[in-house]
Design an enzyme around this catalytic site. Structure first.
Site, PDB file in Angstrom:
ATOM      1  N   VAL A 116      59.610  66.283  17.644  1.00  0.00           N
ATOM      2  CA  VAL A 116      59.898  66.608  18.927  1.00  0.00           C
ATOM      3  C   VAL A 116      60.372  65.361  19.795  1.00  0.00           C
ATOM      4  CG1 VAL A 116      58.277  67.122  21.070  1.00  0.00           C
ATOM      5  CG2 VAL A 116      57.933  68.191  19.011  1.00  0.00           C
ATOM      6  N   GLU A 175      56.246  71.354  24.441  1.00  0.00           N
ATOM      7  CA  GLU A 175      57.417  71.725  24.173  1.00  0.00           C
ATOM      8  C   GLU A 175      57.385  73.154  23.226  1.00  0.00           C
ATOM      9  OE1 GLU A 175      60.618  70.394  24.440  1.00  0.00           O
ATOM     10  OE2 GLU A 175      60.817  72.030  23.167  1.00  0.00           O
ATOM     11  N   PHE A 176      58.474  73.831  23.234  1.00  0.00           N
ATOM     12  CA  PHE A 176      58.418  75.147  22.434  1.00  0.00           C
ATOM     13  C   PHE A 176      59.616  74.995  21.447  1.00  0.00           C
ATOM     14  CE2 PHE A 176      56.048  76.108  26.376  1.00  0.00           C
ATOM     15  CZ  PHE A 176      55.228  76.766  26.015  1.00  0.00           C
ATOM     16  N   PHE A 201      59.500  88.637  14.551  1.00  0.00           N
ATOM     17  CA  PHE A 201      58.386  88.048  14.109  1.00  0.00           C
ATOM     18  C   PHE A 201      57.418  89.044  13.510  1.00  0.00           C
ATOM     19  CE2 PHE A 201      56.545  83.804  14.124  1.00  0.00           C
ATOM     20  CZ  PHE A 201      57.758  82.813  14.199  1.00  0.00           C
ATOM     21  N   CYS A 215      52.539  73.371  12.806  1.00  0.00           N
ATOM     22  CA  CYS A 215      52.217  74.021  14.028  1.00  0.00           C
ATOM     23  C   CYS A 215      50.977  75.175  13.935  1.00  0.00           C
ATOM     24  CB  CYS A 215      53.127  74.432  15.255  1.00  0.00           C
ATOM     25  SG  CYS A 215      54.411  73.154  15.650  1.00  0.00           S
ATOM     26  N   LYS A 265      47.695  74.468  12.461  1.00  0.00           N
ATOM     27  CA  LYS A 265      46.516  73.694  13.317  1.00  0.00           C
ATOM     28  C   LYS A 265      46.402  74.052  14.649  1.00  0.00           C
ATOM     29  CE  LYS A 265      49.562  70.155  14.848  1.00  0.00           C
ATOM     30  NZ  LYS A 265      49.456  69.968  16.318  1.00  0.00           N
ATOM     31  N   LYS A 312      59.727  76.775   5.926  1.00  0.00           N
ATOM     32  CA  LYS A 312      60.973  77.747   6.540  1.00  0.00           C
ATOM     33  C   LYS A 312      61.951  77.037   6.363  1.00  0.00           C
ATOM     34  CE  LYS A 312      61.069  76.221  11.542  1.00  0.00           C
ATOM     35  NZ  LYS A 312      60.888  76.810  12.828  1.00  0.00           N
ATOM     36  N   ARG A 363      54.695  70.339   5.939  1.00  0.00           N
ATOM     37  CA  ARG A 363      53.325  70.498   6.016  1.00  0.00           C
ATOM     38  C   ARG A 363      52.552  71.922   6.005  1.00  0.00           C
ATOM     39  NH1 ARG A 363      54.042  66.814  11.501  1.00  0.00           N
ATOM     40  NH2 ARG A 363      56.175  67.753  11.467  1.00  0.00           N
TER      41      ARG A 363
HETATM   42  N1  LIG Z   1      57.074  69.784  15.194  1.00  0.00           N
HETATM   43  C1  LIG Z   1      57.248  70.981  15.822  1.00  0.00           C
HETATM   44  O1  LIG Z   1      57.990  71.926  15.680  1.00  0.00           O
HETATM   45  C2  LIG Z   1      56.758  70.914  17.124  1.00  0.00           C
HETATM   46  C3  LIG Z   1      57.084  71.872  18.144  1.00  0.00           C
HETATM   47  C4  LIG Z   1      56.327  71.891  19.529  1.00  0.00           C
HETATM   48  C5  LIG Z   1      55.178  70.784  19.505  1.00  0.00           C
HETATM   49  N2  LIG Z   1      54.959  70.095  18.674  1.00  0.00           N
HETATM   50  C6  LIG Z   1      53.793  69.216  18.776  1.00  0.00           C
HETATM   51  O2  LIG Z   1      54.464  67.868  19.506  1.00  0.00           O
HETATM   52  C7  LIG Z   1      53.877  66.469  18.710  1.00  0.00           C
HETATM   53  C8  LIG Z   1      54.762  65.837  17.823  1.00  0.00           C
HETATM   54  O3  LIG Z   1      55.115  66.608  16.498  1.00  0.00           O
HETATM   55  P1  LIG Z   1      55.969  66.110  15.589  1.00  0.00           P
HETATM   56  O4  LIG Z   1      56.458  67.211  14.717  1.00  0.00           O
HETATM   57  O5  LIG Z   1      57.285  65.654  16.298  1.00  0.00           O
HETATM   58  O6  LIG Z   1      55.313  64.819  14.956  1.00  0.00           O
HETATM   59  P2  LIG Z   1      55.744  63.733  13.821  1.00  0.00           P
HETATM   60  O7  LIG Z   1      54.616  63.465  13.145  1.00  0.00           O
HETATM   61  O8  LIG Z   1      57.088  64.121  13.326  1.00  0.00           O
HETATM   62  O9  LIG Z   1      55.994  62.411  14.606  1.00  0.00           O
HETATM   63  C9  LIG Z   1      55.056  61.784  15.531  1.00  0.00           C
HETATM   64  C10 LIG Z   1      55.398  60.188  15.708  1.00  0.00           C
HETATM   65  O10 LIG Z   1      54.426  59.700  16.640  1.00  0.00           O
HETATM   66  C11 LIG Z   1      54.460  58.456  16.158  1.00  0.00           C
HETATM   67  N3  LIG Z   1      53.369  57.764  16.785  1.00  0.00           N
HETATM   68  C12 LIG Z   1      51.932  57.881  16.590  1.00  0.00           C
HETATM   69  N4  LIG Z   1      51.438  57.239  17.373  1.00  0.00           N
HETATM   70  C13 LIG Z   1      52.360  56.530  18.091  1.00  0.00           C
HETATM   71  C14 LIG Z   1      52.015  55.448  19.305  1.00  0.00           C
HETATM   72  N5  LIG Z   1      50.851  55.136  19.668  1.00  0.00           N
HETATM   73  N6  LIG Z   1      53.314  55.333  19.972  1.00  0.00           N
HETATM   74  C15 LIG Z   1      54.428  55.630  19.352  1.00  0.00           C
HETATM   75  N7  LIG Z   1      54.623  56.553  18.539  1.00  0.00           N
HETATM   76  C16 LIG Z   1      53.535  56.921  17.813  1.00  0.00           C
HETATM   77  C17 LIG Z   1      54.205  58.575  14.504  1.00  0.00           C
HETATM   78  O11 LIG Z   1      54.616  57.446  14.101  1.00  0.00           O
HETATM   79  C18 LIG Z   1      55.454  59.735  14.328  1.00  0.00           C
HETATM   80  O12 LIG Z   1      56.848  59.039  14.169  1.00  0.00           O
HETATM   81  C19 LIG Z   1      52.588  67.389  18.060  1.00  0.00           C
HETATM   82  O13 LIG Z   1      51.555  67.440  18.953  1.00  0.00           O
HETATM   83  C20 LIG Z   1      53.059  68.737  17.750  1.00  0.00           C
HETATM   84  O14 LIG Z   1      51.940  69.734  17.718  1.00  0.00           O
HETATM   85  C21 LIG Z   1      55.678  70.017  17.604  1.00  0.00           C
END
Ligand SMILES: NC(=O)c1ccc[n+]([C@@H]2O[C@H](COP(=O)([O-])OP(=O)(O)OC[C@H]3O[C@@H](n4cnc5c(N)ncnc54)[C@H](O)[C@@H]3O)[C@@H](O)[C@H]2O)c1
Length: 440
Positions: free
Chosen positions: A11, A154-155, A255, A266, A269, A327, A334
């Site tokens: 994200v 974020e979507f 879907f 996502c 969890k 996917k 994950r």
């Molecule tokens: N991956 C998706 O498709 C998606 C879509 C929409 C929303 N989200 C949500 O967005 C959030 C992030 O998801 P993601 O998939 O990008 O996660 P991710 O695990 O790929 O990345 C998270 C990052 O945050 C960093 N981090 C942790 N603590 C930190 C801090 N204190 N300061 C700075 N960086 C820090 C980690 O080191 C990691 O690199 C989650 O809550 C997720 O549910 C994810």
């Protein structure tokens, strides 16, 4: 505009690259020093189509940079985006400790007005928690710098994340301050030209909107998987049923694909966390529990079919896997259904020969070297001497394979199709035994 983004994962990096692409000055922050070092060298630690070139372009133009330095981070952006992970806690609720840690980082260093934008997936009430955390630290420090907290879920979908960010279906802004809405409207204006996509609402509704969207999508999948299992019992073909019901515009074709379960970072969890939120509030969200249970059961379906075919005697057998990522178009493993299948096969004494176009490094990282896992370089190699093929991820390159050659590679021409990618009649005519999901 100047934007700081905490969390350089799927994200954070996509948000950072896209905001830089339209002219903003973006600073991406992470606590993972190795990740930031790689990004500074021009490497992109995740696979997301189009992301690498967009990051390179904007780095070169000086609009996108990376740091681990919190002082620099807080000083940089008027907008302080939080995009860190929110993994499930032991009881299934979302763990917001990293979100709160960022709030502390900002509060301790803030010397002028900041807008703290929560983009992470967080339970309802988290924006209040972020605000309280900042206020508490300000009280302790005796500082009084103004700030606002906004919920901006974020979507984006992994695999199509750049497109989703550049042309969003909607931009949700949850705020109690009209001035912040205006500032965020300005930030998002380049992505909002074609029609009004921005919906401003109260903070808690914004937080719940994201959970509602994911829970609805997960429900559609579990519903179809439930019906697929029923179709097998009554001798119907779920694919014909899918086409039949999708034609109703109230249902639609999106879907409603049956398969071997949903995974990813996502849906699993988020459904659990929403159910947990309900329980904490004294409400039993029965539908959400069912969605989750149906999915857990569905992730075991492929193994059950394989085990049944081999009459419970999988010791010494080799199963080829096509697809490991949860996917297509991502390397994200994950909660991937492939993991449940592989682990069940290993427990039953079988070996796995697998191919995935991008997720093999991630698989290696998770499982390390094992004698019962061989990762190979092309789809046909995975079939060599294997006792059967399990199709787990519907990557495009698996859609129209060379069945003639496949038959010569496999020890037994049998396909377990976890995504109903193949036409059973056609595949059987090619001399294979075929087992799909929800079809005879
Ligand atoms: N991956 C998706 O498709 C998606 C879509 C929409 C929303 N989200 C949500 O967005 C959030 C992030 O998801 P993601 O998939 O990008 O996660 P991710 O695990 O790929 O990345 C998270 C990052 O945050 C960093 N981090 C942790 N603590 C930190 C801090 N204190 N300061 C700075 N960086 C820090 C980690 O080191 C990691 O690199 C989650 O809550 C997720 O549910 C994810």
């Amino acid at each position: 505009m100047k934007v700081t983004i905490y969390g350089s994962g799927y994200v954070g990096l996509v948000t950072g690259a896209c905001l830089a692409e339209v002219g903003n000055e973006v600073l991406c922050v992470d606590v993972d020093a190795d990740k930031i070092a790689r990004l500074k060298r021009g490497e992109v630690p995740i696979y997301e189509p189009g992301l690498e070139s967009m990051i390179a372009r904007n780095r070169e133009a000086g609009r996108l940079s990376f740091t681990t330095n919190p002082d620099e981070a807080v000083a940089h952006g008027l907008f302080q985006f939080i995009a860190v992970g929110t993994p499930p806690d032991e009881d299934g609720s979302a763990d917001i400790q990293y979100v709160v840690a960022v709030a502390r980082t900002i509060a301790e260093r803030m010397s002028e007005y900041r807008i703290v934008v929560d983009k992470s997936m967080v339970p309802v009430g988290t924006a209040d928690k972020v605000r309280e955390t900042i206020e508490e630290i300000q009280r302790q420090q005796g500082s009084e710098v103004a700030f606002d907290v906004v919920s901006n879920p974020e979507f984006l979908k992994e695999g199509a994340a750049i497109d989703d960010f550049m042309k969003p279906d909607r931009i949700i802004i949850g705020t109690d301050n009209p001035r912040t809405t205006e500032l965020l409207k300005a930030l998002y204006a380049p992505f909002n030209r074609n029609r009004e996509r921005l919906f401003a609402m109260d903070i808690r509704s914004a937080e719940l909107t994201k959970y509602a969207a994911n829970a609805m999508l997960a429900t559609k999948i579990s519903f179809m998987n439930e019906l697929a299992n029923l179709a097998e019992k009554v001798g119907a073909d779920i694919e014909q049923v899918r086409v039949g019901i999708g034609s109703d515009p109230r249902i639609g074709y999106h879907f409603i694909y049956p398969g071997c379960g949903y995974g990813g970072s996502c849906f699993p969890k988020d459904v659990k966390a929403l159910e947990r939120t309900a329980r904490v509030m004294g409400y039993e969200a029965e539908l959400l529990s069912a969605v989750e249970n149906v999915n857990s059961r569905q992730k075991r379906r492929l193994f059950e079919k394989i085990d049944h075919y081999f009459k419970g005697d999988l010791g010494g057998k080799t199963i080829a896997l096509w697809g490991l990522a949860f996917k297509p178009n991502t390397d994200d493993m994950r909660e991937a259904p492939s993991r449940v299948l592989m682990e069940s096969l290993w427990n039953a004494g079988a070996r796995v020969q697998a191919f995935d176009p991008v997720a093999m490094d991630e698989t290696r990282r998770i499982y390390g070297e094992r004698v019962d896992l061989q990762l190979v370089n092309d789809p046909l190699e995975a079939l060599e001497g294997a006792d059967g093929l399990a199709l787990v991820t519907e990557w495009n390159l698996f859609r129209s394979p060379d069945f003639e050659t496949m038959k010569t590679q496999l020890r037994q021409p049998v396909i377990f199709d976890g995504r109903n990618l193949y036409d059973p009649t056609f595949v059987r005519r090619q001399g294979f035994e075929y087992f799909g999901i929800g079809r005879g």
